[in-house]
Design a protein around this motif. Structure first.
Motif, mmCIF file in Angstrom:
data_model
loop_
_atom_site.group_PDB
_atom_site.id
_atom_site.type_symbol
_atom_site.label_atom_id
_atom_site.label_comp_id
_atom_site.label_asym_id
_atom_site.label_seq_id
_atom_site.Cartn_x
_atom_site.Cartn_y
_atom_site.Cartn_z
ATOM 1 N N UNK A 90 -4.404 -3.960 -4.364
ATOM 2 C CA UNK A 90 -3.657 -4.027 -5.628
ATOM 3 C C UNK A 90 -3.828 -2.767 -6.475
ATOM 4 N N UNK A 91 -4.919 -2.021 -6.269
ATOM 5 C CA UNK A 91 -5.074 -0.740 -6.977
ATOM 6 C C UNK A 91 -3.993 0.232 -6.509
ATOM 7 N N UNK A 92 -3.815 0.321 -5.198
ATOM 8 C CA UNK A 92 -2.764 1.191 -4.651
ATOM 9 C C UNK A 92 -1.391 0.748 -5.126
ATOM 10 N N UNK A 93 -1.178 -0.550 -5.156
ATOM 11 C CA UNK A 93 0.121 -1.082 -5.599
ATOM 12 C C UNK A 93 0.412 -0.702 -7.043
ATOM 13 N N UNK A 94 -0.601 -0.806 -7.905
ATOM 14 C CA UNK A 94 -0.403 -0.493 -9.323
ATOM 15 C C UNK A 94 -0.052 0.978 -9.535
ATOM 16 N N UNK A 95 -0.544 1.841 -8.641
ATOM 17 C CA UNK A 95 -0.216 3.271 -8.716
ATOM 18 C C UNK A 95 1.148 3.553 -8.096
ATOM 19 N N UNK A 96 1.415 2.903 -6.988
ATOM 20 C CA UNK A 96 2.645 3.182 -6.254
ATOM 21 C C UNK A 96 3.886 2.707 -7.011
ATOM 22 N N UNK A 97 3.739 1.643 -7.775
ATOM 23 C CA UNK A 97 4.890 1.095 -8.487
ATOM 24 C C UNK A 97 5.410 2.066 -9.546
ATOM 25 N N UNK A 98 4.604 3.058 -9.884
ATOM 26 C CA UNK A 98 5.010 4.065 -10.867
ATOM 27 C C UNK A 98 5.809 5.210 -10.237
ATOM 28 N N UNK A 99 5.839 5.274 -8.924
ATOM 29 C CA UNK A 99 6.508 6.382 -8.243
ATOM 30 C C UNK A 99 8.018 6.155 -8.173
ATOM 31 N N UNK A 100 8.740 7.228 -7.880
ATOM 32 C CA UNK A 100 10.190 7.166 -7.748
ATOM 33 C C UNK A 100 10.625 7.970 -6.520
ATOM 34 N N UNK A 101 11.864 7.760 -6.106
ATOM 35 C CA UNK A 101 12.408 8.546 -5.006
ATOM 36 C C UNK A 101 11.953 8.063 -3.650
ATOM 37 N N UNK A 102 12.154 8.901 -2.638
ATOM 38 C CA UNK A 102 11.877 8.510 -1.258
ATOM 39 C C UNK A 102 10.831 9.388 -0.574
ATOM 40 N N UNK A 103 10.146 10.214 -1.335
ATOM 41 C CA UNK A 103 9.110 11.064 -0.748
ATOM 42 C C UNK A 103 7.813 10.302 -0.498
ATOM 43 N N UNK A 104 7.627 9.183 -1.192
ATOM 44 C CA UNK A 104 6.425 8.372 -1.045
ATOM 45 C C UNK A 104 6.793 7.007 -0.483
ATOM 46 N N UNK A 105 6.057 6.584 0.548
ATOM 47 C CA UNK A 105 6.217 5.261 1.131
ATOM 48 C C UNK A 105 4.847 4.586 1.158
ATOM 49 N N UNK A 106 4.827 3.265 1.287
ATOM 50 C CA UNK A 106 3.555 2.551 1.306
ATOM 51 C C UNK A 106 3.586 1.444 2.341
ATOM 52 N N UNK A 107 2.450 1.254 3.006
ATOM 53 C CA UNK A 107 2.286 0.127 3.912
ATOM 54 C C UNK A 107 1.892 -1.093 3.090
ATOM 55 N N UNK A 108 2.500 -2.214 3.375
ATOM 56 C CA UNK A 108 2.134 -3.465 2.713
ATOM 57 C C UNK A 108 2.148 -4.588 3.729
ATOM 58 N N UNK A 109 1.485 -5.687 3.409
ATOM 59 C CA UNK A 109 1.441 -6.799 4.345
ATOM 60 C C UNK A 109 1.176 -8.111 3.649
ATOM 61 N N UNK A 110 1.099 -9.166 4.456
ATOM 62 C CA UNK A 110 0.908 -10.503 3.907
ATOM 63 C C UNK A 110 -0.401 -10.626 3.133
ATOM 64 N N UNK A 111 -1.446 -9.944 3.602
ATOM 65 C CA UNK A 111 -2.724 -10.025 2.888
ATOM 66 C C UNK A 111 -2.616 -9.425 1.486
ATOM 67 N N UNK A 112 -1.758 -8.430 1.320
ATOM 68 C CA UNK A 112 -1.557 -7.843 -0.006
ATOM 69 C C UNK A 112 -0.777 -8.798 -0.908
#
Length: 337
Positions: A90-112
């Motif tokens: 959830x720390x990574x998620x809270x940071x990633x949700x602030x990003x824009x565009x398509x240069x950044x991608x994130x792995x996510x899964x059911x445990x998250x």
């Protein structure tokens, strides 16, 4: 030789057509060195993949497998994997949700999905842009070889008689093992909060408890128990799949055991930041649609013991919403939400 005007025009048109045909046949030009280049959107040319956990974790392994396969198939030119640890992702998620565009991608899964609920995180995985669901690992419930329980039904019957007398080893509280265990016992008519789920920080500790008969059963991903199953020290009561899985084709499935509502796969997929345009979302999804059809990716699945759980962006978005609701319900019954 001087060519008259009408014939000159005819000559020039014919020459141009011949040049075009020659280029097409010989494959000259930038696309010739990379058959995917003409079809691959620029959205995937230079990216960073965020793994919301530390090196060596499942998310990290998935990110680095994608890095290798995308480069190997020339579907991307430059990829960087970045690890961000903390609070089940959830720390990574809270940071990633602030990003824009398509240069950044994130792995996510059911445990998250589960971690956002148990940690009361301000953001959900569904706040991001689902690009593609990619892989999955199925859960198994096992007992020691000398256990009196030969079938899943025998074990669940014992839980109905005395739920607390048969402790079940799981990973972290509220994690995928706990989620599937809760869904399984609830499907059997047992109140999840009555069951003695015992948490262990790692698969090694859970194995020691199982082999030492400190717990009656254990739940984890198949890979955690595979060696001991192969050695005949543990017995699989059920796999959390609808159909037999390739890496354990003889193991009984949860659907065959009579509990199809407890089918569950610990999937992982790729996400883009919020607000990505439909055009870019589809372009990204198309890149991964190409990847999953390659021999490189199929070999990656085989090497890692992963199942192919591919869904395109639209199907993935719908499934994610269903998983969010179902996981919320399960964790509520476990008293964790």
């Amino acid at each position: 030789m001087k060519i008259s005007s009408p014939r000159r025009r005819q000559f020039l048109v014919g020459t141009a057509a011949a040049i075009v045909a020659a280029v097409a046949l010989t494959g000259c030009g930038p696309a010739a060195t990379n058959p995917n280049a003409a079809e691959t959107s620029s959205v995937a040319k230079d990216i960073t993949i965020d793994a919301p956990s530390g090196p060596g974790s499942g998310y990290d392994q998935t990110a680095r497998a994608l890095e290798k396969a995308l480069k190997g198939e020339k579907l991307s030119d430059k990829i960087e994997v970045r690890n961000t640890q903390g609070a089940g992702g959830t720390v990574a998620l809270s940071q990633f949700v602030q990003k824009t565009g398509t240069k950044d991608l994130m792995i996510g899964g059911l445990s998250l999905v589960g971690a956002t609920i148990t940690n009361s995180a301000p953001n959900k995985l569904s706040d991001l842009t689902p690009v593609s669901r990619l892989i999955g690992e199925y859960e198994v419930i096992v007992v020691p070889a000398e256990s009196p329980y030969k079938t899943l039904e025998e074990f669940l019957t014992a839980l109905k008689t005395d739920a607390g007398a048969n402790p079940i080893a799981i990973g972290n509280q509220g994690g995928i093992d706990h989620i599937w265990g809760g869904q399984l016992v609830q499907a059997a008519g047992v109140k999840p909060t009555d069951v003695n789920f015992v948490t262990f920080s790692g698969g090694g500790e859970a194995l020691v408890a199982l082999l030492g008969n400190k717990v009656a059963a254990g739940i984890s991903g198949y890979g955690e128990f595979a060696d001991q199953v192969d050695a005949g020290k543990l017995r699989i009561l059920a796999v959390s799949s609808e159909k037999p899985i390739d890496i354990a084709p003889d193991a009984p499935t949860i659907a065959d055991a009579g509990y199809p509502e407890a089918v569950l796969v610990n999937w992982r997929g790729i996400f883009a930041p919020p607000g990505v345009s439909d055009t870019d979302r589809k372009a990204l999804s198309d890149v991964f649609a190409k990847l999953v059809e390659t021999n490189t990716w199929k070999e990656t699945l085989k090497t890692n013991g992963w199942s192919n759980e591919y869904q395109d962006s639209d199907a993935f978005k719908a499934e994610l919403e269903n998983q969010q609701t179902k996981t919320q319900e399960t964790l509520t019954t476990l008293g964790l939400a």
